[in-house]
Enzyme design. Structure first.
Site, PDB file in Angstrom:
ATOM      1  N   ASP A 106     -13.515  -4.489 -11.585  1.00 55.39           N
ATOM      2  CA  ASP A 106     -14.639  -4.430 -12.517  1.00 55.39           C
ATOM      3  C   ASP A 106     -15.821  -5.277 -12.054  1.00 55.39           C
ATOM      4  O   ASP A 106     -15.696  -6.140 -11.182  1.00 55.39           O
ATOM      5  CB  ASP A 106     -14.212  -4.946 -13.898  1.00 55.39           C
ATOM      6  CG  ASP A 106     -13.319  -3.970 -14.642  1.00 55.39           C
ATOM      7  OD1 ASP A 106     -12.868  -2.985 -14.035  1.00 55.39           O
ATOM      8  OD2 ASP A 106     -13.066  -4.207 -15.842  1.00 55.39           O
ATOM      9  N   HIS A 259     -11.358  -8.036 -10.462  1.00 56.24           N
ATOM     10  CA  HIS A 259     -12.806  -8.054 -10.512  1.00 56.24           C
ATOM     11  C   HIS A 259     -13.394  -8.240  -9.114  1.00 56.24           C
ATOM     12  O   HIS A 259     -12.787  -8.880  -8.261  1.00 56.24           O
ATOM     13  CB  HIS A 259     -13.300  -9.189 -11.419  1.00 56.24           C
ATOM     14  CG  HIS A 259     -12.908  -9.028 -12.846  1.00 56.24           C
ATOM     15  ND1 HIS A 259     -11.656  -9.387 -13.308  1.00 56.24           N
ATOM     16  CD2 HIS A 259     -13.590  -8.541 -13.919  1.00 56.24           C
ATOM     17  CE1 HIS A 259     -11.587  -9.113 -14.608  1.00 56.24           C
ATOM     18  NE2 HIS A 259     -12.735  -8.612 -15.002  1.00 56.24           N
TER      19      HIS A 259
END
Length: 272
Positions: A106, A259
């Site tokens: 992400d 992430h």
């Protein structure tokens, strides 16, 4: 006024308008904010990290991005509350008779994202990236190359807000609809996947209506590496511990949340 679209591409004036509408500068909103639900889970999981057993290495298929996802059994998905909506919600992705793991990243795209994706390809791993709208144009050629490598991409809104706190239609249009159009213009392909920031998307809220109108699937996760918090996840061993803690045998396939550009512990040099 809202950002104007010319052939689904934002004009420079439109992008400036969007920043005004969103009251957003690249570093202003701090995408590290922790939702109450995630904070509660963090408190529940505070325990010793010694003695972790990594039981999944070499026993699962990590070659599939969500671009290649086979149909998911209904027992592992739920539909949005609106009867007319075809939006599906995925929380885990078991593939019949297989241990399939989806690696998701992400909050990008960040500098070095092509190197990151290339390294995964060299390891015979495909990932799914959920990208924000505001930084995407800076990396446009690299993002198309990443898809050409076999990785998949979804939208993660324009600037990572708490969607359930937004009721203004102009804000939702900018965060969800225009962010999607921006990515599609850059990638030259439809964007069908959406991941709500912080995993927050109320079935009865106005944000859900925008998502249902634009996307085929909203994607959550069932294993959170918590790599966004370098204080509690300082190294790769801790990332692996958090994966193992959520594994539960690996018999059902998983979606693992990581992430970009948040933590060196799971970036390119530590992917092996």
């Amino acid at each position: 006024a809202f950002p104007t679209i010319h052939g689904a591409e934002l004009t420079a004036q439109g992008e400036q308008t969007m920043r005004t509408v969103l009251n957003f500068e690249a570093s202003a909103q701090g995408v590290h904010r922790v939702s109450p639900v995630r904070q509660e889970r963090k408190q529940e999981k505070k325990q010793s990290l010694t003695g972790a057993t990594i039981s999944y290495t070499g026993h699962v298929d990590t070659r599939q991005s969500m671009l290649h996802m086979a149909p998911v059994p209904n027992s592992f998905m739920r539909r949005a509350s609106q009867p007319a909506s075809s939006l599906k919600y995925a929380h885990s992705c078991p593939q019949g008779g297989k241990d399939v793991v989806y690696l998701t990243f992400d909050d990008g795209p960040c500098d070095g994202v092509l190197d990151h994706a290339t390294k995964l390809t060299q390891l015979n791993v495909n990932a799914t990236y959920f990208w924000l709208g505001w930084p995407a144009a800076r990396h446009a050629p690299d993002l198309r190359k990443i898809l050409a490598l076999g990785h998949a991409a979804g939208s993660h809104t324009w600037s990572h807000p708490h969607l359930d706190t937004i009721s203004d239609e102009s804000q939702l249009t900018a965060q969800i609809d225009i962010a999607k159009q921006k990515l599609e213009t850059i990638l030259h392909t439809p964007v069908k996947l959406f991941r709500p920031p912080y995993g927050e998307l109320d079935d009865d809220g106005p944000a859900q209506t925008h998502v249902a109108d634009s996307f085929q699937m909203a994607v959550w996760w069932d294993i959170d590496t918590e790599d966004w918090d370098k204080a509690t996840v300082p190294d790769t061993a801790t990332v692996l511990h958090n994966i193992d803690e959520g594994w539960e045998g690996g018999s059902e396939g998983h979606i693992i949340l990581m992430h970009e550009c948040k933590n060196p512990a799971d970036q390119k040099d530590h992917l092996e």
